[in-house]
Structure formats: structure tokens, C-alpha cells
Scaffold this active site. Structure first.
Site, PDB file in Angstrom:
ATOM      1  N   ASN A 111       0.832  -1.196   0.000  1.00 36.22           N
ATOM      2  CA  ASN A 111       0.000   0.000   0.000  1.00 36.22           C
ATOM      3  C   ASN A 111       0.868   1.247   0.000  1.00 36.22           C
ATOM      4  O   ASN A 111       1.959   1.261   0.557  1.00 36.22           O
ATOM      5  CB  ASN A 111      -0.968  -0.002   1.198  1.00 36.22           C
ATOM      6  CG  ASN A 111      -0.412   0.732   2.403  1.00 36.22           C
ATOM      7  OD1 ASN A 111      -0.459   1.968   2.486  1.00 36.22           O
ATOM      8  ND2 ASN A 111       0.137  -0.019   3.347  1.00 36.22           N
ATOM      9  N   ARG A 112       0.367   2.278  -0.644  1.00 35.30           N
ATOM     10  CA  ARG A 112       0.980   3.604  -0.574  1.00 35.30           C
ATOM     11  C   ARG A 112      -0.130   4.638  -0.354  1.00 35.30           C
ATOM     12  O   ARG A 112      -0.243   5.641  -1.044  1.00 35.30           O
ATOM     13  CB  ARG A 112       1.794   3.901  -1.844  1.00 35.30           C
ATOM     14  CG  ARG A 112       1.086   3.710  -3.174  1.00 35.30           C
ATOM     15  CD  ARG A 112       1.947   4.231  -4.320  1.00 35.30           C
ATOM     16  NE  ARG A 112       1.317   4.092  -5.622  1.00 35.30           N
ATOM     17  CZ  ARG A 112       1.552   3.074  -6.470  1.00 35.30           C
ATOM     18  NH1 ARG A 112       2.396   2.102  -6.130  1.00 35.30           N
ATOM     19  NH2 ARG A 112       0.944   3.041  -7.635  1.00 35.30           N
ATOM     20  N   PHE A 115      -1.694   8.061   4.611  1.00 31.82           N
ATOM     21  CA  PHE A 115      -2.494   8.630   5.703  1.00 31.82           C
ATOM     22  C   PHE A 115      -3.777   9.280   5.186  1.00 31.82           C
ATOM     23  O   PHE A 115      -4.154  10.377   5.603  1.00 31.82           O
ATOM     24  CB  PHE A 115      -1.693   9.664   6.499  1.00 31.82           C
ATOM     25  CG  PHE A 115      -0.635   9.104   7.416  1.00 31.82           C
ATOM     26  CD1 PHE A 115      -0.466   7.743   7.588  1.00 31.82           C
ATOM     27  CD2 PHE A 115       0.211   9.967   8.111  1.00 31.82           C
ATOM     28  CE1 PHE A 115       0.531   7.242   8.437  1.00 31.82           C
ATOM     29  CE2 PHE A 115       1.196   9.484   8.962  1.00 31.82           C
ATOM     30  CZ  PHE A 115       1.360   8.121   9.119  1.00 31.82           C
ATOM     31  N   ASN A 170       2.728   7.103  15.261  1.00 27.97           N
ATOM     32  CA  ASN A 170       3.176   6.408  14.057  1.00 27.97           C
ATOM     33  C   ASN A 170       4.197   7.278  13.327  1.00 27.97           C
ATOM     34  O   ASN A 170       3.842   8.255  12.672  1.00 27.97           O
ATOM     35  CB  ASN A 170       1.980   6.115  13.151  1.00 27.97           C
ATOM     36  CG  ASN A 170       2.366   5.337  11.907  1.00 27.97           C
ATOM     37  OD1 ASN A 170       3.529   4.976  11.709  1.00 27.97           O
ATOM     38  ND2 ASN A 170       1.399   5.089  11.046  1.00 27.97           N
ATOM     39  N   SER A 173       5.500   5.014   8.859  1.00 31.48           N
ATOM     40  CA  SER A 173       4.915   4.764   7.546  1.00 31.48           C
ATOM     41  C   SER A 173       5.897   5.210   6.464  1.00 31.48           C
ATOM     42  O   SER A 173       6.455   6.300   6.541  1.00 31.48           O
ATOM     43  CB  SER A 173       3.601   5.524   7.382  1.00 31.48           C
ATOM     44  OG  SER A 173       3.171   5.477   6.036  1.00 31.48           O
ATOM     45  N   ASN A 175       4.994   5.989   3.501  1.00 29.73           N
ATOM     46  CA  ASN A 175       4.201   6.628   2.446  1.00 29.73           C
ATOM     47  C   ASN A 175       3.979   8.127   2.633  1.00 29.73           C
ATOM     48  O   ASN A 175       3.292   8.747   1.829  1.00 29.73           O
ATOM     49  CB  ASN A 175       2.848   5.909   2.330  1.00 29.73           C
ATOM     50  CG  ASN A 175       3.020   4.447   1.965  1.00 29.73           C
ATOM     51  OD1 ASN A 175       3.836   4.125   1.106  1.00 29.73           O
ATOM     52  ND2 ASN A 175       2.294   3.578   2.622  1.00 29.73           N
ATOM     53  N   THR A 176       4.522   8.691   3.708  1.00 34.06           N
ATOM     54  CA  THR A 176       4.541  10.141   3.894  1.00 34.06           C
ATOM     55  C   THR A 176       5.991  10.577   3.822  1.00 34.06           C
ATOM     56  O   THR A 176       6.790  10.198   4.690  1.00 34.06           O
ATOM     57  CB  THR A 176       3.920  10.540   5.251  1.00 34.06           C
ATOM     58  OG1 THR A 176       2.543  10.159   5.270  1.00 34.06           O
ATOM     59  CG2 THR A 176       4.037  12.044   5.481  1.00 34.06           C
ATOM     60  N   LYS A 215       5.373   3.360  17.220  1.00 37.64           N
ATOM     61  CA  LYS A 215       5.386   2.352  16.162  1.00 37.64           C
ATOM     62  C   LYS A 215       6.575   2.597  15.243  1.00 37.64           C
ATOM     63  O   LYS A 215       6.719   3.686  14.676  1.00 37.64           O
ATOM     64  CB  LYS A 215       4.091   2.387  15.358  1.00 37.64           C
ATOM     65  CG  LYS A 215       3.969   1.232  14.357  1.00 37.64           C
ATOM     66  CD  LYS A 215       2.553   1.095  13.844  1.00 37.64           C
ATOM     67  CE  LYS A 215       2.388  -0.155  12.982  1.00 37.64           C
ATOM     68  NZ  LYS A 215       0.986  -0.353  12.574  1.00 37.64           N
ATOM     69  N   ASN A 244       5.953  -1.608  11.450  1.00 35.09           N
ATOM     70  CA  ASN A 244       5.156  -1.138  10.322  1.00 35.09           C
ATOM     71  C   ASN A 244       5.505  -1.953   9.071  1.00 35.09           C
ATOM     72  O   ASN A 244       6.190  -2.978   9.154  1.00 35.09           O
ATOM     73  CB  ASN A 244       5.414   0.360  10.101  1.00 35.09           C
ATOM     74  CG  ASN A 244       4.189   1.106   9.600  1.00 35.09           C
ATOM     75  OD1 ASN A 244       3.507   0.639   8.695  1.00 35.09           O
ATOM     76  ND2 ASN A 244       3.917   2.256  10.172  1.00 35.09           N
ATOM     77  N   GLY A 295       2.658 -10.116   9.519  1.00 38.75           N
ATOM     78  CA  GLY A 295       2.562 -11.493   9.043  1.00 38.75           C
ATOM     79  C   GLY A 295       1.870 -12.459   9.968  1.00 38.75           C
ATOM     80  O   GLY A 295       2.003 -13.674   9.798  1.00 38.75           O
ATOM     81  N   SER A 317      -3.300  -7.355   7.412  1.00 39.85           N
ATOM     82  CA  SER A 317      -3.249  -7.808   6.019  1.00 39.85           C
ATOM     83  C   SER A 317      -3.640  -9.272   5.855  1.00 39.85           C
ATOM     84  O   SER A 317      -4.273  -9.634   4.857  1.00 39.85           O
ATOM     85  CB  SER A 317      -1.853  -7.567   5.438  1.00 39.85           C
ATOM     86  OG  SER A 317      -1.575  -6.188   5.361  1.00 39.85           O
TER      87      SER A 317
END
Length: 362
Positions: A111-112, A115, A170, A173, A175-176, A215, A244, A295, A317
Site C-alpha cells: 500500500n501507498r 495517511f 506512528n 509509515s 508513504n509520507t 510504532k 510497520n 505477518g 493484512s
């Protein structure tokens, strides 16, 4: 194992792109279409961690219920706790779609999202309406365009202090842009000092001291782990969440989807995240709580996180592939594993494979 009905439901959801399917699953939980899970309480699974009593050690990780739409419905699936978010002060749309990718052969997700969420106020209103006594954590983050990211985390503590049972900061991530820079020692020290100071300020006013977890990413150097452990121990932090998503693509079968940018989660993350968990446990010692994520797909993998040093575990996931029955299956399975091990409590098995996982090369 996923039952035939759930397999059929999954096949139907997989006809839709992942983000649409996610929205459909939220709608199903809201509507009550997903049946509640009946689990007999097992006192051997009950623990008090960071001042909170968890009926079982399995939680829903942040990322699924970003806007606090279905926290109580998730607890009815068998989870001992659930974490909403990541929420940012202002609403933001996140990165352009498509931004979630299934790697079915690998039972993984990339995922990207970035937020994407409705902001503090929308989530706060929903949490304020809850009447249950379940444990709901609030995962807080910073807006992408924020001029002061630490101030965004402080704002999250202030806004949700009256409704959160615990907080997660957090900073991991991928993705930011630049967010993981907050894991660097000087930046982390500044963040923890600010966040924990406002937490203590709010505790003085309210008489409620809310635990704060941090995290972290799995893609850390040994030096990076040293720095995080040192700052975690130097501040009155209540625990770590490890980990993460990863930027690694090692060992994936689906090489086409593997080229997509973003964080990888699911089954392939298990070994890496569990090794980092064990190494962090070695660094912080036996007393600091750790939640293990990455996982978890079965009772056996959940217990292995605990054997590697986790007090609690989370998943997300793997439920994409195993369906909403997975939490109940895992919790029942943990009770069966305690029977097999002749263990009086889940805590008795913590760290029993710590050395093995800490030495694991991943």
C-alpha cells in the site's frame, strides 16, 4: 483454515479493486452482516499491559479502521483490542489511486495510501459516541503538508485524550515523505519529549494517564535500533509496536506487483518483523511492553511473536486472505496451544525463543 463460505466471499471481494473491497468490508461490519464470534473467555490469555487489562493478546492493527467507523464491530470478531487511524489533524485524501495492491501468491499487500483519513474531528465524534468498555487505541500521525509535524502529534494527544485507551505515535509509515526521519535519534528525542509532556499535562487535568506506544519500521540498521531503544528507555514511553510495513521486496513470487511503490505487509513480513522485534526486546529489556505486528496469520505465528518477545500481537493484512473468522480462529488456537504446552498463562511463553529470533539473519 478459511471455510468454504468465507472462501466464496473472498473470491467475490477479489473481483473488486482492493480499496473498493476494503470499503465494502467496512460497510458489511457497519450493517451487522458479519456475524459476531463467540469465544469462551480464557483467563490464561488475560494480561495487564501498560495499565490496561486485555482479555486476549490479539488486536486489529491500525490501517483498517482509519476513521473509527467500526471499532466495536471489530471487537465482536474476537479481537482483544483494536487500533483506529492513522488520523491526522486535518483531513487528507492521501496519494493517488490505485494505491493498494494484492500479491495473492505471496498472501501480501503493498500500500501507498499516505495517511488518507477524515481528520481528528470526524474520528473524535465517532469515538465519543461509543458506550462499550473495549480497548480502543488511537494511532496518530502528521499531515503531509504540515509545517510542524511534532505539533501534529501533540494535537492528536490533546484531541483524543478523553476517548483513547492508548495512543500510538506512528513515525514509521513509508508513504509520507520524510516521516521516517523522525526515527533518527535527535528528532525522536524531541518528538517523545513533546508528546509525553502533553500526555502528562492532560493526565494532571483529567486524572487519567493514557499509555503512549511508538510504532517503528522494520527497515532499521543495528545503529538505528540502538538509538530508538536508548530514547525509548530515556523517556517515560509505555511501549513499542514492532513493526510497520517494509520497503523490502526480498523473496516475493509476484515480481510484477512487487515493482509497485509502498509498504509491504502480510505473510512475507513475518520473519523480518519478528527478528526486529526480538532485537528490540534484547535492547529494551524485559519490562517495556512490545506489541508485535507483521505477518500474523495463525495461532502459531501469533504465539511465535510472543515467544520472540511480544506481550501483545496485531494483524491486518492476513485477514484480507483469511477472512473475518481469522481473529476467532487465532484466539481459540492460542488456548489450544497453551493446552499443548501445559502453560498456565500466555505470558509464561514470552521470550522462550528470544535468542533464536534475535540471531535470525533477515
Amino acid at each position: 483454515m478459511i471455510d468454504p463460505f468465507q472462501r466464496l466471499a473472498r473470491r467475490g471481494l477479489f473481483l473488486f479493486d482492493p480499496e473498493t473491497a476494503h470499503g465494502m468490508s467496512i460497510a458489511a461490519l457497519k450493517s451487522g452482516l458479519v456475524p459476531a464470534c463467540q469465544i469462551a473467555p480464557d483467563p490464561r490469555l488475560r494480561q495487564t499491559i501498560a495499565g490496561l487489562t486485555f482479555e486476549n493478546p490479539l488486536g486489529m492493527a491500525a490501517g483498517y479502521d482509519k476513521n473509527a467507523e467500526v471499532p466495536e464491530a471489530l471487537l465482536k470478531l474476537g479481537f482483544g483490542f483494536t487500533e483506529i487511524g492513522t488520523v491526522t489533524p486535518k483531513p487528507q485524501s492521501g496519494n493517488p489511486r490505485p494505491r493498494i495492491f494484492r500479491l495473492v501468491e505471496d498472501e501480501a499487500v503493498i500500500n501507498r495510501l499516505g495517511f488518507n483519513n477524515e481528520g481528528h474531528e470526524a474520528a473524535f465524534r465517532r469515538l465519543a459516541e461509543l458506550t462499550g468498555t473495549g480497548i480502543f487505541g488511537v494511532n496518530i500521525g502528521a499531515n503531509k503538508d504540515s509545517e510542524d509535524r511534532i505539533a501534529d502529534y501533540v494535537a492528536g494527544i490533546r484531541r483524543f485524550h478523553s476517548v483513547a485507551r492508548y495512543f500510538t505515535a506512528n513515525i514509521s509509515s513509508p508513504n509520507t515523505p520524510g516521516l521516517r526521519d523522525l526515527q533518527a535519534r535527535e528528532s525522536l528525542a524531541a518528538l517523545l519529549s513533546a508528546v509525553l509532556a502533553v500526555r502528562d499535562e492532560m493526565a494532571e487535568k483529567s486524572g487519567r494517564k493514557i499509555p503512549v506506544f511508538l510504532k517503528i519500521a522494520p527497515d532499521l540498521t543495528e545503529e538505528g535500533m540502538d538509538d530508538i531503544a536508548a530514547e525509548a528507555l530515556a523517556h517515560p514511553l509505555d511501549g513499542l509496536i514492532v513493526s510497520n510495513t517494509t520497503l523490502s521486496r526480498d523473496g516475493l513470487k509476484d515480481q510484477r506487483q512487487a515493482k509497485e511503490a509502498g509498504g509491504l505487509s502480510g505473510v512475507p513480513l513475518f520473519e523480518k518483523s519478528t527478528a526486529v522485534l526480538a532485537r528490540m526486546r534484547k535492547r529494551v529489556g524485559p519490562d517495556l511492553p512490545i506489541i508485535g505486528v507483521g505477518g500474523v496469520s495463525s495461532a502459531e505465528t501469533a504465539l511465535e511473536k510472543i515467544r520472540a518477545g511480544a506481550d501483545l500481537v496485531q494483524l491486518y493484512s492476513c485477514m484480507v486472505y483469511e477472512g473475518p473468522g481469522l481473529p476467532g480462529t487465532i484466539v481459540r488456537g492460542l488456548s489450544a496451544l497453551l493446552d499443548r504446552e501445559k502453560a498456565g498463562s500466555i505470558r509464561a511463553l514470552r521470550d522462550s525463543r528470544l535468542d533464536y529470533w534475535a540471531a535470525r539473519k533477515v
